[in-house]
Scaffold this motif. Sequence first.
Motif, PDB file in Angstrom:
ATOM      1  N   SER A 124     -94.832 -69.960  27.333  1.00 21.48           N
ATOM      2  CA  SER A 124     -95.689 -70.613  27.563  1.00 21.48           C
ATOM      3  C   SER A 124     -96.370 -70.651  28.719  1.00 21.48           C
ATOM      4  O   SER A 124     -97.065 -70.958  28.973  1.00 21.48           O
ATOM      5  CB  SER A 124     -95.281 -72.167  27.323  1.00 21.48           C
ATOM      6  N   SER A 125     -96.175 -69.727  29.686  1.00 19.42           N
ATOM      7  CA  SER A 125     -95.920 -70.261  31.316  1.00 19.42           C
ATOM      8  C   SER A 125     -97.804 -68.956  30.882  1.00 19.42           C
ATOM      9  O   SER A 125     -98.286 -68.840  31.915  1.00 19.42           O
ATOM     10  CB  SER A 125     -95.983 -69.268  31.718  1.00 19.42           C
ATOM     11  N   HIS A 398    -101.534 -67.701  39.510  1.00 23.71           N
ATOM     12  CA  HIS A 398    -100.723 -68.879  40.527  1.00 23.71           C
ATOM     13  C   HIS A 398    -102.263 -69.429  40.365  1.00 23.71           C
ATOM     14  O   HIS A 398    -101.974 -70.666  40.612  1.00 23.71           O
ATOM     15  CB  HIS A 398    -100.942 -68.413  41.363  1.00 23.71           C
ATOM     16  N   LYS A 401    -103.291 -71.811  37.569  1.00 26.07           N
ATOM     17  CA  LYS A 401    -102.617 -72.953  37.351  1.00 26.07           C
ATOM     18  C   LYS A 401    -102.941 -74.047  38.351  1.00 26.07           C
ATOM     19  O   LYS A 401    -102.594 -75.088  37.398  1.00 26.07           O
ATOM     20  CB  LYS A 401    -100.940 -72.003  37.816  1.00 26.07           C
ATOM     21  N   ASP A 402    -102.609 -73.791  39.525  1.00 30.78           N
ATOM     22  CA  ASP A 402    -103.479 -74.494  40.295  1.00 30.78           C
ATOM     23  C   ASP A 402    -104.748 -75.022  40.376  1.00 30.78           C
ATOM     24  O   ASP A 402    -105.635 -75.984  41.945  1.00 30.78           O
ATOM     25  CB  ASP A 402    -102.867 -74.571  41.876  1.00 30.78           C
ATOM     26  N   SER A 414    -108.188 -79.516  35.486  1.00 31.00           N
ATOM     27  CA  SER A 414    -106.757 -79.248  35.949  1.00 31.00           C
ATOM     28  C   SER A 414    -105.471 -79.065  34.892  1.00 31.00           C
ATOM     29  O   SER A 414    -105.702 -80.488  34.365  1.00 31.00           O
ATOM     30  CB  SER A 414    -105.882 -80.367  37.101  1.00 31.00           C
ATOM     31  N   ASN A 416    -101.539 -79.838  33.472  1.00 27.46           N
ATOM     32  CA  ASN A 416    -100.428 -80.317  33.372  1.00 27.46           C
ATOM     33  C   ASN A 416     -99.313 -79.277  34.158  1.00 27.46           C
ATOM     34  O   ASN A 416     -98.891 -78.529  33.777  1.00 27.46           O
ATOM     35  CB  ASN A 416     -99.946 -81.232  32.739  1.00 27.46           C
ATOM     36  N   GLU A 417     -97.317 -80.330  33.784  1.00 27.14           N
ATOM     37  CA  GLU A 417     -96.622 -79.157  33.688  1.00 27.14           C
ATOM     38  C   GLU A 417     -96.268 -78.790  32.926  1.00 27.14           C
ATOM     39  O   GLU A 417     -95.974 -77.321  32.988  1.00 27.14           O
ATOM     40  CB  GLU A 417     -95.384 -79.915  34.234  1.00 27.14           C
ATOM     41  N   ASN A 418     -97.478 -78.275  31.897  1.00 28.47           N
ATOM     42  CA  ASN A 418     -97.007 -78.151  30.095  1.00 28.47           C
ATOM     43  C   ASN A 418     -98.213 -77.011  30.510  1.00 28.47           C
ATOM     44  O   ASN A 418     -97.893 -76.620  29.432  1.00 28.47           O
ATOM     45  CB  ASN A 418     -97.000 -78.752  29.306  1.00 28.47           C
ATOM     46  N   MET A 419     -98.220 -76.727  31.389  1.00 29.93           N
ATOM     47  CA  MET A 419    -100.384 -75.244  31.355  1.00 29.93           C
ATOM     48  C   MET A 419    -101.395 -75.692  30.316  1.00 29.93           C
ATOM     49  O   MET A 419    -101.703 -75.124  29.388  1.00 29.93           O
ATOM     50  CB  MET A 419     -99.715 -74.674  30.761  1.00 29.93           C
TER      51      MET A 419
END
Length: 813
Positions: A124-125, A398, A401-402, A414, A416-419
């Motif tokens: 998932s990353s 990176h 992601k941000d 943007s 979230n934590e689950n990309m």
Amino acid sequence: MSSKNDYISERMATKLFQNVLALAFAISEVNGDPKLLPNVTLGFHLYDSYHNMMLTYRSILDLLFKSHRLAANYRCTTQKNLISVIGGLGSDVSSRMADILGLYKIPQLTYGSFALEERDTSQSSRFFRMVSNETHQYSGIIQLLLHFKWTWVGLFVVNDESGNRFLQVVEFLFSQNGICSAFTNRIPSQPFWQQKYSTSDLGSTSDLSFIRSKASVCLVYGETMTLMWLSTVLATVVLGDKETTLLGKVWVLTAQIDLALNSLQRGLDFQLFHGTIAFKIHSKEPAGFQKFLQNITLLGMQGNGFLKDFWEQAFDCSPDFQEPGKTSDTCTGEEKLESLPGPVFEMSMTGHSYGIYNAVYAAAHALHIMYSSRLNQRAMLKGGKIEMQDLQSWQLHHFIKDVLFNNSVGETISFNENMELGMGFDIINVITFPNTSFFKVKVGRVDPDAVDGKPFIIDEDLIEWHKDFNQALPVSLCVDCCPPGYRKEKKEREKICCYNCVACPEGMITYQKDMEDCVKCPDDQYPSKNQDGCIPRIISFLSYQEPLGVSLACMALGFSLTTAWVLGTFIKHRDTPIVKANNRNVTYILLVSLLLCFLCTFLFLGRPVKITCLLQQPAFSIIFSMAVSCVLAKTITVVLAFLVTKPGSSMKKWVGRKMTNSVILSCSFIQGGIVVVWLRTSSPFPNFDHHSLAMEIIAECNVGSVLMFYIVLGYMGLLSIICLTVAFLARKLPDTFNEAKFITFSMLVFCSVWVSFFPTYVSTKGKYMVAVEIFSILTSSAGLLICIFFPKWYIILLRPELNKREQIIRRKD
């Protein structure tokens, strides 16, 4: 991102080219923005997965290892520099892409909504999803079905790994929410034209049992090719059958599906999908996108190879201007996209296109930040130019992601934590027209992060249904709903949505359709005749406003006045022989007791309160005991008077006021003692009886201790039996004014009334129970009054000549 047009399926749906044009539009905007990536030009490559996993791997390998120098519509002096990949639409393609792209740490931005299988969670990353997770769409589907009470639903699911996962999840959610699948049809993952099916073969390769199904709602899961296959099957097989009526269904489409037709399907009747409810990835229209599409012509963009294939399919003509005889018609090159019908090409930005648009900007902003970072920037002066160091794609992870920015329509982008972007889904209603065009109306929203706390919103007033439903809300049930008053009973070996309707047992209701269990009404309500609702219960008590209460009150008042009149008469004629003959003091006490007996009935009338409940039974029992004691004292006096007249009798000492007072006081005190114990242990109190009568709440005086109540009545009964026995034995004593005869008759009446009182009292409920007790008090008291005092009252008032001493001392011959 450099560009190259490689493999594009010849039979790719023309509408999917809008995604390519959205990509081109976004890149042209980025390249035209002097503040975003200045001095850097973006390009792109296009690769088709062909809906085949093996060819997906091949396309990715070609992208990574084949060198291309030319970009569509761009010319660069450097070789391609692959920094990110946008795709694919489904989970299967995206996962296969990640298998290779993950090895090289190349960022992958997907624009399709799908749920990852377990083996993909570790990857998932490497997924940056531009739309919400498909699990939110599952929740929206369930909420939609529950909102319209559709519990019998047909499923059309693509026959691949993503379809298998969808079935597992949706069947579990169905079982949790009382929804059943009427049928499940698996749609080939490869389009029929790739499998070389003929039209006549479609019926044999398709399960057409859904035609006869009662399911009016069909949920379709797959991709755009899935709907294209389904529309062809319906149009060529189902509607071509003369024995089959027009298929009126509500089609519910998942967000991966676009309403599209290709060149082979132009003749199909698209109105079959009128009234379709579709989940759509949330989107907005960037300014300038429609103008961009309107300005596209084949002559103006001849350098784009993909546009040539698109033009051939979209306008059904040959774009080869040099050889106009190759097809039936030759394109002029000036055709306009806006002239195409909606299923072929849609002029507004779709959810998938919007995801691609945002993906380009996310990659561009991340690349811009990376270029601007001092840690990742090195300038080398060569020949008066500044050349940037080649970037590595893994460095972009990176920054993507941000990333945080507002796109051109003002929405914040943007992850979230689950990309993933948590934008949710729009719910649209598709309205079709005879010219194969259609219009989409937004009728709802699925947003798990909604600020108003409403993750699901639907406005059914905006929905236009298929014409077969006559604009009535479609019903999709295995059986007709159980009406209120009935409950559902499961059928053996059937799904839970197929059940029998069973009437509720007496005293219970169901107030809604399809209730599982019957329920009881609250204590202050009772079931309606049809057992489909509760009706407020009236509070019942014997009141002065109703005929029965008025009648009893008048009787009590009448007897009270009569008793008072008799008492007054006896007091007025107190010195006459007939009054003095049988102990006038006891006569006065008896008359006062009877007067109080008549008056105590007023304690039983009206709504019970604490004071009346405390006085009702105790006052009645003590007063009645005193009255019966007086009658007993009178009877004993008669007996003793006769015995005293015998020569040598020793009973003379018992005759007199002392004996009568002793009898009255002792009998009354015993009853009073019982009453005191009753009040001290469990005294009567006002109470509401909710159970005795179905439609009424009985306001009553609860006797407290039932045992003490029956002891009190039993003691009165004992006194009555003793009095009756003594009077009966003394009835033939030779005395002109022998009261024993009248007392015997009066006690017979008294005992008859109270013997009949018990079964009647026990068998009645509510105010009628109180009426029975009042009537018993009145009749028994009236019996004593009439039988004992009427003969004397008659002599005093109407036959005064008999009221003489000579008459008293005279003996019968």
